[in-house]
Design an enzyme around this catalytic site. Structure first.
Site, PDB file in Angstrom:
ATOM      1  N   GLU A  45      -5.186   6.453 -49.451  1.00 56.88           N
ATOM      2  CA  GLU A  45      -4.759   5.157 -48.917  1.00 56.88           C
ATOM      3  C   GLU A  45      -3.263   5.129 -48.649  1.00 56.88           C
ATOM      4  O   GLU A  45      -2.819   4.569 -47.656  1.00 56.88           O
ATOM      5  CB  GLU A  45      -5.168   4.026 -49.857  1.00 56.88           C
ATOM      6  CG  GLU A  45      -6.660   3.736 -49.858  1.00 56.88           C
ATOM      7  CD  GLU A  45      -7.181   3.319 -48.483  1.00 56.88           C
ATOM      8  OE1 GLU A  45      -6.398   2.805 -47.670  1.00 56.88           O
ATOM      9  OE2 GLU A  45      -8.372   3.533 -48.216  1.00 56.88           O
ATOM     10  N   TYR A 128      -2.454  -4.489 -50.178  1.00 57.29           N
ATOM     11  CA  TYR A 128      -3.467  -3.740 -49.436  1.00 57.29           C
ATOM     12  C   TYR A 128      -3.995  -2.565 -50.265  1.00 57.29           C
ATOM     13  O   TYR A 128      -5.204  -2.377 -50.413  1.00 57.29           O
ATOM     14  CB  TYR A 128      -2.905  -3.211 -48.089  1.00 57.29           C
ATOM     15  CG  TYR A 128      -3.872  -2.215 -47.519  1.00 57.29           C
ATOM     16  CD1 TYR A 128      -5.003  -2.643 -46.841  1.00 57.29           C
ATOM     17  CD2 TYR A 128      -3.725  -0.847 -47.762  1.00 57.29           C
ATOM     18  CE1 TYR A 128      -5.954  -1.743 -46.397  1.00 57.29           C
ATOM     19  CE2 TYR A 128      -4.664   0.067 -47.323  1.00 57.29           C
ATOM     20  CZ  TYR A 128      -5.772  -0.391 -46.639  1.00 57.29           C
ATOM     21  OH  TYR A 128      -6.727   0.499 -46.230  1.00 57.29           O
ATOM     22  N   ASP A 146      -6.653  -4.001 -43.148  1.00 59.90           N
ATOM     23  CA  ASP A 146      -5.661  -3.127 -42.508  1.00 59.90           C
ATOM     24  C   ASP A 146      -5.616  -3.444 -41.012  1.00 59.90           C
ATOM     25  O   ASP A 146      -6.260  -4.394 -40.552  1.00 59.90           O
ATOM     26  CB  ASP A 146      -5.983  -1.648 -42.777  1.00 59.90           C
ATOM     27  CG  ASP A 146      -7.122  -1.139 -41.916  1.00 59.90           C
ATOM     28  OD1 ASP A 146      -7.891  -1.974 -41.363  1.00 59.90           O
ATOM     29  OD2 ASP A 146      -7.270   0.084 -41.761  1.00 59.90           O
TER      30      ASP A 146
END
Ligand code: SF4
Length: 309
Positions: A45, A128, A146
């Site tokens: 990520e 996030y 995203d």
């Protein structure tokens, strides 16, 4: 007479067709493999935040083979970590990832924590990333938003060509309303809608004819109107920018075995003026070097520059 109704959670109409599509279209990515670790998901990520999958995948594979656990990364020299980051760009992410690994070792016994609050307290982990780890590493319900997800939802729900320049509360609320209640379905939805944005509902040429939600997409049904905010979106130039020069300085220092003197660095960054490279203006070079020093990405001693040890 019918009996009492049991409450079955109602799925948002976008969810079933996107999940069905994902069953057949999901890319076989290593951070989705059954043997992935929570730490591997976190690393993916962080790498994927500003870099496309095709560039991340080989670096992620090498990285995880070399440093499979937070403890492995925590013990490594920072210079090696920055070298391995290679050309993924925005190398501050590599520094933060190593700081995160060290915090996981010091504060959590080397195991990535399992709650969003604890993840958010780690260096470099924002909203996030914490949500993505909860969803993709731990299979928990989270609202993962995203750029791909924002684009799909702005088209399907809001009828807009592209989302606003920065994430709004309204977008987060609308995204949260689509995420299923069930943990497993929510986790899969997050991966599926992200994949739809990456593979079908792309920024420049969405393939509406191959899209599982074409029939309910507000933007398509409105005739795909032009981007109403095109005039306020900044195009990010690259050539000749400080970002490009910073990238060239980092590339020169990654490749160097020894600390590099100022004048040699200028030549390396230019790509070798004797070999026809483009000289970099002194002022820009020193501004970029100062920025890298401030960010902790470069060290200087006696006029020689090197990656931090
Ligand atoms: S119909 Fe087209 S614009 Fe709408 S979600 Fe699908 S690919 Fe995107």
């Amino acid at each position: 007479m019918s009996g009492p109704r049991h409450d079955v959670p109602v799925l948002h109409p976008l969810v079933p067709p996107v999940l069905d599509w994902f069953d057949g279209a999901a890319r076989d990515l290593p951070w989705r493999a059954p043997d992935r670790t929570p730490w591997g998901v976190l690393v993916s990520e962080v790498m994927l935040q500003q870099t496309p999958v095709v560039r991340v995948e080989p670096v992620w594979r090498r990285w995880m083979a070399r440093w499979p656990t937070p403890a492995d990364l925590a013990e490594e020299s920072t210079a090696e970590v920055l070298r391995a980051w290679d050309r993924l760009g925005y190398p501050r992410r590599a520094l933060r990832l190593q700081q995160c690994a060290r915090a996981v070792v010091e504060d959590h016994g080397g195991e990535l924590p399992r709650t969003e609050a604890e993840l958010l307290a780690l260096p470099g982990i924002g909203t996030y990333t914490a949500a993505a780890v909860m969803a993709f590493a731990y299979g928990r319900r989270a609202v993962v938003v995203d750029t791909n997800v924002r684009r799909v939802l702005s088209r399907t729900l809001a009828g807009e060509a592209l989302p606003p320049p920065s994430l709004s509360r309204a977008e987060l609320r609308d995204a949260g309303a689509v995420v299923p209640d069930d943990d497993a379905q929510a986790s899969r939805w997050n991966a599926a809608v992200m994949e739809l944005g990456a593979l079908v509902c792309t920024a420049r040429s969405p393939r509406c004819d191959a899209c599982p939600v074409a029939a309910q997409c507000a933007w398509r049904l409105a005739g795909r109107p032009a981007d109403a905010l095109a005039h306020v979106r900044r195009r990010q130039p690259w050539h000749g920018t400080d970002r490009q020069v910073r990238g060239r300085i980092m590339a020169a220092l990654r490749a160097a075995d020894h600390p590099v003197p100022d004048d040699v660095l200028a030549d390396l960054v230019a790509g070798g003026t004797a070999r026809g490279g483009t000289p970099v203006d002194d002022t820009q070079l020193h501004r970029c070097l100062a920025g890298l020093l401030d960010d902790g990405l470069v060290e200087v001693a006696d006029g020689h520059h090197r990656l931090p040890r």
